[in-house]
Design an enzyme around this catalytic site. Structure first.
Site, mmCIF file in Angstrom:
data_model
loop_
_atom_site.group_PDB
_atom_site.id
_atom_site.type_symbol
_atom_site.label_atom_id
_atom_site.label_comp_id
_atom_site.label_asym_id
_atom_site.label_seq_id
_atom_site.Cartn_x
_atom_site.Cartn_y
_atom_site.Cartn_z
ATOM 1 C CB SER A 87 2.929 -0.557 7.912
ATOM 2 O OG SER A 87 4.233 -0.871 8.345
ATOM 3 C CB THR A 191 5.418 -2.400 2.030
ATOM 4 O OG1 THR A 191 4.199 -1.696 1.880
ATOM 5 C CG2 THR A 191 5.371 -3.735 1.331
ATOM 6 C CB THR A 209 1.824 -4.030 2.647
ATOM 7 O OG1 THR A 209 1.700 -2.752 3.263
ATOM 8 C CG2 THR A 209 0.792 -4.138 1.545
ATOM 9 N NE ARG A 219 -4.276 1.562 -1.652
ATOM 10 C CZ ARG A 219 -3.043 1.297 -1.271
ATOM 11 N NH1 ARG A 219 -2.796 0.258 -0.497
ATOM 12 N NH2 ARG A 219 -2.029 2.059 -1.623
ATOM 13 C CB VAL A 220 -5.433 -3.985 -4.343
ATOM 14 C CG1 VAL A 220 -4.124 -4.731 -4.521
ATOM 15 C CG2 VAL A 220 -6.512 -4.924 -3.816
ATOM 16 N N GLY A 221 -2.991 -1.960 -3.188
ATOM 17 C CA GLY A 221 -1.855 -1.137 -3.578
ATOM 18 C C GLY A 221 -0.891 -1.882 -4.489
ATOM 19 C CB THR A 242 8.374 0.278 0.971
ATOM 20 O OG1 THR A 242 7.603 0.743 2.084
ATOM 21 C CG2 THR A 242 9.698 0.988 0.980
ATOM 22 N N GLY A 243 6.140 2.383 0.183
ATOM 23 C CA GLY A 243 5.665 3.757 0.048
ATOM 24 C C GLY A 243 4.231 3.765 -0.469
HETATM 25 N N1 GLY Z 1 3.048 0.107 -0.609
HETATM 26 C C1 GLY Z 1 1.965 -0.435 0.068
HETATM 27 C C2 GLY Z 1 0.680 0.118 -0.316
HETATM 28 O O1 GLY Z 1 0.602 1.228 -0.807
HETATM 29 O O2 GLY Z 1 -0.304 -0.538 -0.096
#
Ligand code: GLY
Length: 341
Positions: A87, A191, A209, A219-221, A242-243
């Site tokens: 991850s 992450t 991450t 996609r960006v988190g 994180t999550g």
């Molecule tokens: N927390 C990392 C993500 O959702 O990309």
């Protein structure tokens, strides 16, 4: 990679990487009372048990004469280079097209500086690229092709766009999807977010991450978004997340944690309050799979998660530990290495 001599860095990195593998399976110490959640700087607090070797690497950087940003960068570099981590870094779970797209950001409390990159393919150390953006450009955030061109110009280390093992797993996922076997599109992920306090009272942080498994390309988190995956305010404290990024970035999660610390809450209570606030606003309630770590200027720290079982690592010159955080529900956070549901 910066400042510290490369040979010394690699020797230390190899040693700590070996313990990193063991820590994927390590169990955390029992949850200490809040009154005991403080430590002596240089102090590093990171998400998950794999944060412990990263913290130790960061502390070693300081003890070897490196700077605070070197420490955060080298610590996170260690996690990014771990071939067993699904991850973070290029061993991570790819997107729905079978390509790993990496996100990272870094912040310096002094000067309130920040750098970030997102959707970067084929580079081993996005945290190092983020730092270079912060230190050598007028900008904060580069994404996609622009970020990769920047990384090429600065000669950052390259790597395969997906590992052989992850490619095989992705093929199976793709096949099942084609057969409409409804595979879990939302593979677990997590992450590394690291926050750091130096003896001079300054705060720093970084986050890296590979993001949500089998995500849509582009996609960006939350992780590279300043205020979402990471926030550092040198007057108050620092927090990281994180999550599931979608459930953090809609609420500026790390910024929220820091704001609760500004109001006087202990970092652990600030993490809990942020999760409560988010759960109150979100139709999913506590079913969010999000976790925070936080650290303030006094060296107090803490963490919390929507589910039980989120573990985080705390390292100072006096000790290096993996701790349990309070969970706001009895739902499982999932195995280390993923917030699987
Ligand atoms: N927390 C990392 C993500 O959702 O990309």
């Amino acid at each position: 990679m910066s400042a510290m001599p490369r040979r010394r860095f690699l020797a230390a990195a190899t040693a700590t990487l070996a313990s990193s593998k063991a820590l994927h399976r390590a169990s955390a110490a029992p949850m200490p009372p809040v009154s005991e959640l403080s430590g002596r700087a240089p102090l590093f607090v990171s998400t998950w048990p794999f944060g412990k070797p990263a913290n130790e690497r960061a502390l070693l950087t300081i003890q070897s004469g490196g700077g605070a940003l070197d420490a955060v960068e080298h610590g996170i570099n260690l996690t990014e280079a771990d071939p067993s981590n699904p991850s973070v870094g290029l061993a991570g779970i790819p997107n729905s097209e079978g390509v790993v797209q990496l996100d990272a950001c870094i912040m310096s409390g002094p000067g309130h500086k920040a750098g970030a990159v997102a959707a970067v393919e084929g580079f081993r150390h996005p945290i190092s690229i983020a730092r270079r953006v912060m230190e050598t450009t007028k900008h904060v955030f580069l994404v996609g092709e622009g970020a990769m061109e920047f990384a090429r110009q600065h000669d950052f280390e390259r790597g395969p766009k997906v590992s052989p093992g992850q490619r095989e797993a992705w093929r199976k996922w793709k096949d099942a999807e084609a057969r409409k076997a409804r595979p879990k599109a939302d593979k677990g992920h997590d992450t590394i977010a690291m926050v750091a306090l130096m003896p001079d009272g300054n705060l720093y942080g970084g986050c890296s991450t590979s993001g949500r498994g089998y995500k849509l390309p582009g996609r960006v988190g939350d992780s590279p978004i300043i205020g979402s995956g990471l926030y550092v305010d040198n007057e108050v404290g620092a927090a990281g997340a994180t999550g599931i990024g979608e459930n953090v970035m809609r609420f500026c999660g790390s910024f929220l944690v820091v704001e609760f610390m500004r109001q006087g809450l202990h970092p652990q209570d600030a993490c809990i309050e942020a999760i409560r606030r988010i759960a109150r606003l979100d139709p999913q309630g506590f079913d969010l799979s999000i976790n925070f770590v936080a650290l303030d200027r006094k060296g107090r720290f803490g963490a919390a998660g929507t589910g039980s079982g989120f573990e985080y690592a705390v390292t100072s010159p006096d000790s290096s530990r993996v701790l349990q955080s309070p969970g706001l529900t009895s739902a499982s956070t999932g195995p280390v290495g993923g917030n699987q549901k």
